[in-house]
Motif scaffolding. Structure first.
Motif: not given
Length: 249
Positions: A223-241
């Motif tokens: 999941i981390i590897a995939f979302l790191a390639t989606v521009g708007n997602a990579k900076h938001s992963m696991f924020r408040r999660s």
């Protein structure tokens, strides 16, 4: 011997990394779950694909999503294959994706404008609330003699649904207008965006209740590897999660 990867000065040419367009990231109730990159909008849009029998690639459903610059995820739509409808899958898969968003991004998703009555029923059953209450309808699913599922729909007020659901839309969604409230129908809002469920006391969250009898897991590294390639997602992963380790049952 000459090496095609070296230039005349002996420098190694840089590798061109192409991120995968599809990545297997989990499973739920025997279905594989994969994330897919959007070919047109790689910075904000992605899909979640549910399938079975990996060798044959039997597709069950596909959920379309996008994430804005603030890290808010929006559901764009959900399509369940005809052979797998009327099994409660829409509600299950929306609940799974909602839980995925809460774990990964710290909040349940919102939606864009929803015009599929069956999806609106599923969203409301999970605690999502309509932003616009202009278009209330009664909705019920009906099985025709040829085993085709038809959505029966009637306006719950005096509005004319015809311009909003022209023939082409009704044909694509197998919607049939009726003049009397269908038996077993539910009153829901259509042609609206939906807000996510609010803060729930423990044990009362309809998203979690829908998943209570399900077995599911996610593969955090993928999941981390995939979302790191989606521009708007990579900076938001696991924020408040809660973190991905909490999502395996």
């Amino acid at each position: 011997d000459d090496d095609d990867d070296d230039d005349d000065d002996g420098n190694v040419a840089p590798l061109n990394f192409m991120p995968p367009t599809r990545s297997l990231v989990g499973a739920i109730n025997g279905m594989d779950v994969a994330l897919l990159r959007d070919k047109e909008d790689v910075d904000s849009r992605f899909s979640m694909l549910f399938s079975m029998d990996r060798a044959k690639g039997l597709k069950i459903a596909r959920l379309l999503a996008e994430i804005d610059e603030d890290g808010v995820v929006h559901i764009r739509g959900l399509h369940v294959q005809e052979a797998h409808r009327k099994k409660g899958l829409a509600t299950l898969l929306l609940a799974f994706f909602s839980q995925f968003c809460r774990v990964t991004f710290g909040a349940y998703p919102r939606t864009l404008l929803m015009n599929k009555p069956v999806i609106c029923v599923a969203l409301e059953s999970l605690g999502f609330t309509a932003e616009n209450e202009k278009w209330p309808v009664f909705v019920a699913q009906h099985l025709e003699k040829d085993n085709e599922h038809v959505t029966l729909m009637m306006a719950a007020n005096d509005v004319d649904l015809g311009p909003q659901f022209p023939h082409a839309v009704r044909r694509a969604q197998n919607i049939e207008f009726v003049t009397e409230r269908p038996e077993g129908s539910r009153r829901v809002y259509v042609l609206t965006r939906f807000e996510p469920p609010g803060r729930m006391v423990e044990g009362s969250d309809p998203v979690e209740r829908r998943l209570d009898d399900s077995t599911y897991q996610l593969y955090s590294a993928r999941i981390i590897a995939f979302l790191a390639t989606v521009g708007n997602a990579k900076h938001s992963m696991f924020r408040r999660s809660k973190g991905l380790n909490s999502m395996s049952t």
